[in-house]
Scaffold this active site. Structure first.
Site, PDB file in Angstrom:
ATOM      1  N   TYR A 164       0.807  -1.218   0.000  1.00 50.49           N
ATOM      2  CA  TYR A 164       0.000   0.000   0.000  1.00 50.49           C
ATOM      3  C   TYR A 164       0.840   1.267   0.000  1.00 50.49           C
ATOM      4  O   TYR A 164       0.388   2.312  -0.460  1.00 50.49           O
ATOM      5  CB  TYR A 164      -0.921   0.014   1.226  1.00 50.49           C
ATOM      6  CG  TYR A 164      -2.208  -0.733   1.021  1.00 50.49           C
ATOM      7  CD1 TYR A 164      -3.327  -0.094   0.485  1.00 50.49           C
ATOM      8  CD2 TYR A 164      -2.329  -2.073   1.359  1.00 50.49           C
ATOM      9  CE1 TYR A 164      -4.512  -0.773   0.294  1.00 50.49           C
ATOM     10  CE2 TYR A 164      -3.514  -2.770   1.171  1.00 50.49           C
ATOM     11  CZ  TYR A 164      -4.614  -2.111   0.636  1.00 50.49           C
ATOM     12  OH  TYR A 164      -5.788  -2.785   0.445  1.00 50.49           O
ATOM     13  N   VAL A 213       8.849  -2.587   3.770  1.00 54.60           N
ATOM     14  CA  VAL A 213       8.409  -3.938   4.125  1.00 54.60           C
ATOM     15  C   VAL A 213       7.535  -3.880   5.372  1.00 54.60           C
ATOM     16  O   VAL A 213       7.491  -2.872   6.082  1.00 54.60           O
ATOM     17  CB  VAL A 213       9.617  -4.872   4.366  1.00 54.60           C
ATOM     18  CG1 VAL A 213      10.422  -5.049   3.090  1.00 54.60           C
ATOM     19  CG2 VAL A 213      10.493  -4.345   5.502  1.00 54.60           C
ATOM     20  N   THR A 246       3.337  -6.253  14.491  1.00 53.65           N
ATOM     21  CA  THR A 246       3.485  -6.333  15.940  1.00 53.65           C
ATOM     22  C   THR A 246       3.931  -7.746  16.310  1.00 53.65           C
ATOM     23  O   THR A 246       3.410  -8.731  15.775  1.00 53.65           O
ATOM     24  CB  THR A 246       2.140  -6.011  16.628  1.00 53.65           C
ATOM     25  OG1 THR A 246       1.709  -4.712  16.222  1.00 53.65           O
ATOM     26  CG2 THR A 246       2.282  -6.048  18.143  1.00 53.65           C
ATOM     27  N   LEU A 275       0.264   8.949   4.328  1.00 54.33           N
ATOM     28  CA  LEU A 275      -0.835   8.779   3.379  1.00 54.33           C
ATOM     29  C   LEU A 275      -2.094   8.312   4.085  1.00 54.33           C
ATOM     30  O   LEU A 275      -2.045   7.502   5.009  1.00 54.33           O
ATOM     31  CB  LEU A 275      -0.465   7.750   2.302  1.00 54.33           C
ATOM     32  CG  LEU A 275       0.851   7.978   1.549  1.00 54.33           C
ATOM     33  CD1 LEU A 275       1.071   6.852   0.551  1.00 54.33           C
ATOM     34  CD2 LEU A 275       0.840   9.333   0.856  1.00 54.33           C
ATOM     35  N   ASN A 328       0.285   9.441  14.159  1.00 49.33           N
ATOM     36  CA  ASN A 328      -0.774   8.433  14.218  1.00 49.33           C
ATOM     37  C   ASN A 328      -1.380   8.323  15.610  1.00 49.33           C
ATOM     38  O   ASN A 328      -2.579   8.090  15.764  1.00 49.33           O
ATOM     39  CB  ASN A 328      -0.241   7.078  13.753  1.00 49.33           C
ATOM     40  CG  ASN A 328      -0.167   6.994  12.241  1.00 49.33           C
ATOM     41  OD1 ASN A 328      -0.811   7.758  11.533  1.00 49.33           O
ATOM     42  ND2 ASN A 328       0.618   6.064  11.731  1.00 49.33           N
ATOM     43  N   LEU A 342      -3.780  11.347  16.026  1.00 48.68           N
ATOM     44  CA  LEU A 342      -5.006  11.161  15.241  1.00 48.68           C
ATOM     45  C   LEU A 342      -5.912  10.115  15.888  1.00 48.68           C
ATOM     46  O   LEU A 342      -7.137  10.299  15.973  1.00 48.68           O
ATOM     47  CB  LEU A 342      -4.655  10.757  13.808  1.00 48.68           C
ATOM     48  CG  LEU A 342      -4.000  11.832  12.937  1.00 48.68           C
ATOM     49  CD1 LEU A 342      -3.513  11.241  11.622  1.00 48.68           C
ATOM     50  CD2 LEU A 342      -4.954  12.991  12.675  1.00 48.68           C
ATOM     51  N   CYS A 349      -2.104   1.141  10.548  1.00 46.66           N
ATOM     52  CA  CYS A 349      -1.105   1.875  11.326  1.00 46.66           C
ATOM     53  C   CYS A 349      -1.521   2.278  12.729  1.00 46.66           C
ATOM     54  O   CYS A 349      -0.702   2.213  13.647  1.00 46.66           O
ATOM     55  CB  CYS A 349      -0.693   3.136  10.563  1.00 46.66           C
ATOM     56  SG  CYS A 349       0.246   2.807   9.066  1.00 46.66           S
ATOM     57  N   LYS A 372     -12.426   1.889   5.940  1.00 44.89           N
ATOM     58  CA  LYS A 372     -12.970   3.193   5.560  1.00 44.89           C
ATOM     59  C   LYS A 372     -13.377   3.122   4.094  1.00 44.89           C
ATOM     60  O   LYS A 372     -13.024   2.162   3.389  1.00 44.89           O
ATOM     61  CB  LYS A 372     -11.944   4.307   5.781  1.00 44.89           C
ATOM     62  CG  LYS A 372     -10.686   4.155   4.940  1.00 44.89           C
ATOM     63  CD  LYS A 372      -9.614   5.179   5.299  1.00 44.89           C
ATOM     64  CE  LYS A 372      -9.878   6.524   4.697  1.00 44.89           C
ATOM     65  NZ  LYS A 372      -8.716   7.442   4.847  1.00 44.89           N
ATOM     66  N   ARG A 421      -7.328  -4.199   6.995  1.00 44.37           N
ATOM     67  CA  ARG A 421      -6.435  -4.400   8.132  1.00 44.37           C
ATOM     68  C   ARG A 421      -6.948  -3.642   9.368  1.00 44.37           C
ATOM     69  O   ARG A 421      -7.162  -2.450   9.317  1.00 44.37           O
ATOM     70  CB  ARG A 421      -5.013  -3.958   7.771  1.00 44.37           C
ATOM     71  CG  ARG A 421      -4.379  -4.869   6.738  1.00 44.37           C
ATOM     72  CD  ARG A 421      -3.014  -4.390   6.293  1.00 44.37           C
ATOM     73  NE  ARG A 421      -3.092  -3.154   5.530  1.00 44.37           N
ATOM     74  CZ  ARG A 421      -2.032  -2.527   5.023  1.00 44.37           C
ATOM     75  NH1 ARG A 421      -0.813  -3.014   5.218  1.00 44.37           N
ATOM     76  NH2 ARG A 421      -2.176  -1.406   4.336  1.00 44.37           N
TER      77      ARG A 421
END
Length: 495
Positions: free
Chosen positions: A24, A99, A103, A174, A235, A238, A287, A350, A357
């Site tokens: 992605y 890559v 987790t 992104l 992140n 947000l 993310c 979304k 994911r």
């Protein structure tokens, strides 16, 4: 004129970019670089043959508005996709590494720390095949100080003393669904490097690539550690914002307030602004959760338990919102969904993406399956195999390469995937809207109501429907953070 001459001189030396990882981030980013820098050869490499074949076909492996047009314009000219990883890495002047950094599922830091196995493997391969000096760019989201570890691997595995490596951090910012427009017109491009003459030269080289279309005031140069941490921090902030408004949505339901009105009023404050203030069933994507867990682990390792606990709460609230939603469904349907058909509209995390994911739909569907519901799922972009794989995959397995993921079960009696919203809702007891696809706003809900079991329920996890209109049709409607229908009052919000 001076800057143009300098840029041209750099590009005379730097004519090839290679990106390891055709996912992605790597695919769209390299496609836009190729489009904006026609004099640079860009090669995206990956060990997955099916993925590279898809990038070379008319059916790209990911859905992103505008991506098809960019790829088709550049592919075969200065944009190439290949499985010959070592060849193209060896030939490249700049190597982007994009890559997976999943987790960890076992060992030290399991459930929180990032697993850098694929990154380390890529670094060792770069050192092994390189016959010339290179700039190695971190594009994956990685923990702070990863660059230091990568430098050590490259240095200690380099058999040619005349070769040097400069490590840069160039995190992506992104948003899926708008990735191409984000790349065309970024809020900022962040480049972090060593504060040495060689490091500064490497930063300027990468800066000149982006300067083909990004104005200089939007290209931010920092040290390595600031760049690495900035991605995690962005992140986390947000995610925190989403969890904050979702916390308010629970209070709104308890008091009769309307979370949409509250968000609108709050967002008018210029210090706060309106973005990321839409209450929902929860955040998802590759993310947010992963990066917060990573941040928690880094805080714990650096002796900051209070900071770690603060960020943990963002994840806990997100999990609470999903379980609260499931409980609303079960408790309002006479405390059982056993044997009842539930139409699930939307599975991607979304709209305008096929990415599933960490989508909230996974946990909501699993909760309903656990109560023996019969699910009929429709999403305009997510294939059946992906949906079933997601529903029966262990946590964190999704972030490993596809060939290491479990295959989807051949027969899942409680889950049926259909390709039409009306088919999904026919004879259903309830509808759950889990993705804010525009088409769900304009469905013929009178027709849907006429073909459903009664009482007919709608559980809107994205606040996209006209609640008043659906109630007038006859639906029992629950919309997150909105004043409750009489049917739902006095029913428990949590199990």
């Amino acid at each position: 004129m001076k800057n143009e001459k300098r840029s041209f001189q750099l590009l005379l030396k730097m004519v090839k970019i290679c990106c390891i990882g055709a996912g992605y981030v790597g695919g769209p980013t390299m496609a836009v670089i190729a489009l904006k820098c026609p004099e640079i050869e860009v090669v995206v490499v990956d060990i997955s043959v099916p993925r590279i074949n898809a990038w070379n076909s008319d059916q790209l492996p990911i859905y992103e508005p505008g991506l098809d047009e960019v790829v088709k314009e550049c592919r075969g000219r200065n944009l190439f996709f290949s499985t010959d990883v070592e060849k193209h890495v060896a030939e490249a002047d700049i190597v982007f590494v994009s890559v997976n950094t999943p987790t960890k599922t076992r060992g030290l830091g399991a459930g929180k720390a990032a697993d850098l196995t694929y990154w380390e493997s890529a670094a060792r391969m770069i050192a092994d095949v390189s016959k010339s000096s290179k700039i190695v760019v971190e594009k994956s989201t990685v923990p702070v100080k990863t660059a230091e570890a990568i430098e050590k691997i490259l240095t200690h595995n380099n058999n040619n003393n005349g070769i040097s490596f400069q490590i840069l951090s160039n995190p992506e910012f992104l948003a899926e669904g708008t990735a191409i427009s984000d790349l065309f017109n970024p809020d900022r491009v962040l480049i972090g490097g060593r504060e040495t003459p060689e490091g500064k030269k490497a930063i300027e080289t990468l800066k000149d690539v982006y300067a083909h279309w990004v104005t200089e005031d939007r290209i931010i140069c920092t040290n390595l550690w600031s760049a690495e941490l900035s991605k995690l921090a962005a992140n986390a902030l947000l995610s925190q914002r989403i969890s904050s408004v979702n916390a308010m949505s629970a209070l709104c339901e308890a008091t009769g307030a309307d979370v949409t009105q509250v968000s609108h009023a709050v967002g008018k404050d210029t210090r706060i602004g309106p973005k990321f203030l839409n209450a929902s069933v929860g955040f998802g994507g590759s993310c947010f959760q992963k990066d917060i867990l990573n941040l928690v682990y880094i805080c714990e390792c650096n002796g900051l338990p209070e900071v770690a606990n603060y960020w943990k709460q963002v994840i806990k609230l997100n999990d609470y919102q999903k379980s609260r939603f499931v409980n609303r469904i079960v408790s309002s349907m006479f405390n059982t969904t056993s044997g009842k058909k539930i139409a699930v509209l939307g599975f991607a995390f979304k709209k305008d993406t096929g990415d599933t994911r960490e989508t909230p739909a996974i946990d909501v569907c699993k909760g309903l399956i656990g109560d023996n519901a019969q699910l009929s799922i429709y999403d305009p972009q997510v294939p059946e195999d992906q949906i079933k794989k997601d529903l029966f995959m262990n946590k964190f397995d999704w972030d490993h390469p596809s060939h290491l993921q479990p295959t989807s079960p051949s027969a899942v009696k409680q889950v049926r995937v259909v390709w039409d919203a009306y088919e999904a809702t026919k004879d259903a007891h309830a509808i759950c809207i889990l993705t804010e696809w525009d088409e769900f706003k304009t469905l013929d809900y009178q027709k849907i109501y006429d073909n459903m079991q009664k009482p007919a329920f709608v559980f809107d996890g994205r606040n996209i429907i006209d609640v008043k209109e659906l109630r007038n049709i006859g639906f029992k409607v629950y919309s997150i953070g909105k004043p409750l229908d009489d049917w739902f009052k006095d029913m428990p919000a949590v199990a």
